[in-house]
Design a protein around this motif. Structure first.
Motif, PDB file in Angstrom:
ATOM      1  N   PHE A 166       0.808  -1.205   0.000  1.00  0.00           N
ATOM      2  CA  PHE A 166       0.000   0.000   0.000  1.00  0.00           C
ATOM      3  C   PHE A 166       0.849   1.267   0.000  1.00  0.00           C
ATOM      4  CE2 PHE A 166      -3.165  -3.050   1.503  1.00  0.00           C
ATOM      5  CZ  PHE A 166      -4.199  -2.739   0.634  1.00  0.00           C
ATOM      6  N   GLY A 167       2.044   1.207   0.519  1.00  0.00           N
ATOM      7  CA  GLY A 167       2.933   2.365   0.478  1.00  0.00           C
ATOM      8  C   GLY A 167       3.307   2.730  -0.950  1.00  0.00           C
ATOM      9  N   LEU A 203       1.636   1.782  -3.641  1.00  0.00           N
ATOM     10  CA  LEU A 203       0.409   2.150  -4.349  1.00  0.00           C
ATOM     11  C   LEU A 203       0.017   3.588  -4.029  1.00  0.00           C
ATOM     12  CD1 LEU A 203      -1.693   1.000  -6.268  1.00  0.00           C
ATOM     13  CD2 LEU A 203      -3.012   0.278  -4.288  1.00  0.00           C
ATOM     14  N   PHE A 204       0.152   4.001  -2.771  1.00  0.00           N
ATOM     15  CA  PHE A 204      -0.150   5.381  -2.398  1.00  0.00           C
ATOM     16  C   PHE A 204       0.828   6.353  -3.055  1.00  0.00           C
ATOM     17  CE2 PHE A 204       0.077   9.057   0.461  1.00  0.00           C
ATOM     18  CZ  PHE A 204      -1.238   9.467   0.385  1.00  0.00           C
ATOM     19  N   ALA A 205       2.095   5.966  -3.166  1.00  0.00           N
ATOM     20  CA  ALA A 205       3.069   6.816  -3.851  1.00  0.00           C
ATOM     21  C   ALA A 205       2.703   6.978  -5.322  1.00  0.00           C
ATOM     22  CB  ALA A 205       4.467   6.219  -3.713  1.00  0.00           C
ATOM     23  N   VAL A 238      -0.329   6.779  -6.612  1.00  0.00           N
ATOM     24  CA  VAL A 238      -1.522   7.634  -6.676  1.00  0.00           C
ATOM     25  C   VAL A 238      -1.128   9.094  -6.481  1.00  0.00           C
ATOM     26  CG1 VAL A 238      -3.664   8.212  -5.469  1.00  0.00           C
ATOM     27  CG2 VAL A 238      -3.140   5.842  -5.988  1.00  0.00           C
ATOM     28  N   THR A 239      -0.218   9.357  -5.564  1.00  0.00           N
ATOM     29  CA  THR A 239       0.233  10.731  -5.326  1.00  0.00           C
ATOM     30  C   THR A 239       0.916  11.299  -6.570  1.00  0.00           C
ATOM     31  OG1 THR A 239       0.550  10.202  -2.989  1.00  0.00           O
ATOM     32  CG2 THR A 239       1.636  12.179  -3.818  1.00  0.00           C
TER      33      THR A 239
END
Length: 88
Positions: free
Chosen positions: A53-54, A56-58, A60-61
């Motif tokens: 998730f880290g 994936l969040f990067a 998305v950002t």
């Protein structure tokens, strides 16, 4: 006078093209030419239950940054169109 309207149309067109998912999925099968939305979907789908998730969040950002830049560029035109509409 048309400047705020043109800015709004430009932003909505940019967002519509940037968030496009189904058309690239249908037309683009070469994994080396994936667009961002396809790459993120592929990344999340191949991970299965162990999604990072880290990362994936990067991703998305990084995907959101160009949208914020476009908004900041056209911010004054959008504020001008809102203030013109409320003062009449």
């Amino acid at each position: 006078m048309a400047k705020p309207g043109i800015a709004s149309v430009a932003i909505f067109n940019f967002l519509g093209m940037w968030n496009q998912f189904l058309l690239p999925v249908a037309l683009n099968t070469d994994q080396s030419k994936y667009v961002l939305t396809q790459a993120m979907d592929s990344f999340a789908a191949t991970a299965g239950e162990s999604v990072d998730f880290g990362a994936l969040f990067a991703a998305v950002t990084i995907t959101v940054i160009p949208v914020l830049v476009v908004y900041l560029v056209f911010q004054r035109q959008l504020q001008g169109s809102v203030s013109q509409g409320t003062s009449k």
